[in-house]
Design a protein around this motif. Structure first.
Motif, short mmCIF file in Angstrom:
data_model
loop_
_atom_site.label_atom_id
_atom_site.label_comp_id
_atom_site.label_asym_id
_atom_site.label_seq_id
_atom_site.Cartn_x
_atom_site.Cartn_y
_atom_site.Cartn_z
N GLY A 85 39.76 81.76 42.51
CA GLY A 85 38.31 80.92 42.26
C GLY A 85 37.06 81.93 42.38
O GLY A 85 37.23 82.37 43.60
N VAL A 86 36.41 82.26 41.58
CA VAL A 86 35.16 83.03 41.74
C VAL A 86 33.93 82.35 41.90
O VAL A 86 33.08 82.38 42.65
CB VAL A 86 35.16 84.09 40.33
N SER A 87 33.68 81.37 41.01
CA SER A 87 32.55 80.49 41.06
C SER A 87 32.82 79.25 40.22
O SER A 87 33.18 79.27 38.95
CB SER A 87 31.37 81.27 40.38
N CYS A 88 32.23 78.17 40.69
CA CYS A 88 32.06 76.86 40.17
C CYS A 88 31.05 76.12 40.38
O CYS A 88 30.05 76.38 41.06
CB CYS A 88 33.35 76.21 40.78
N ILE A 89 30.80 75.44 39.01
CA ILE A 89 29.46 74.41 39.10
C ILE A 89 29.74 72.89 38.78
O ILE A 89 30.71 72.66 37.84
CB ILE A 89 28.62 75.21 38.14
N ASN A 90 29.07 72.05 39.35
CA ASN A 90 29.18 70.91 38.98
C ASN A 90 28.26 70.62 37.77
O ASN A 90 26.84 70.62 37.90
CB ASN A 90 28.84 69.92 40.28
N SER A 91 28.62 70.47 36.67
CA SER A 91 27.74 70.73 35.47
C SER A 91 26.72 69.35 35.41
O SER A 91 25.69 69.58 34.48
CB SER A 91 28.52 70.49 34.20
N GLY A 92 26.79 68.32 36.06
CA GLY A 92 26.00 67.24 36.39
C GLY A 92 24.82 67.28 37.15
O GLY A 92 23.73 66.97 36.85
#
Length: 128
Positions: free
Chosen positions: A47-54
């Protein structure tokens, strides 16, 4: 039909920049966490980067923090990964992934949770 389509990969010199895009369709974008993963030859996918799109909450792997920025354009159902000051060790196939539940963004990137969907990947090569 659910689709995650990555674009923006290519060849760049060390110190250069690239912006990856992940265009999502077929699901309610705001209800998902979206992440970028990468896999170099002979190595596990990470995993490089993740986002909660909300909410916009983000996670970065230590090796990219301060160089990479993940953003979400919910109107376009697209997540971007801006990669600056790139290094040869960033060379990998980069994948976009999505998991239902925006609050799962941390677990997605740390591989505690498995994604519901994967993109096909885009090659990023950084030359020294």
């Amino acid at each position: 039909e659910v689709q995650l389509v990555e674009s923006g990969g290519g060849l760049v010199q060390a110190g250069g920049s690239l912006r990856l895009s992940c265009a999502a369709s077929g699901f309610t974008f705001d209800d998902y966490a979206i992440g970028w993963f990468r896999q170099a030859p002979g190595k596990e996918r990470e995993g490089v980067s993740c986002i909660n799109s909300g909410t916009g909450s983000t996670y970065y792997q230590d090796s990219v923090r301060g160089r990479f920025t993940i953003t979400s354009d919910n109107a376009k159902n697209t997540v971007y990964l801006q990669m600056n000051n790139m290094k040869p060790e960033d060379t990998a196939v980069y994948y976009c992934a999505a998991i239902k539940g925006g609050s799962s963004w941390f677990g997605l990137c740390t591989r505690r949770f498995s994604p519901d969907y994967w993109g096909q990947g885009t090659q990023v090569t950084v030359s020294s």
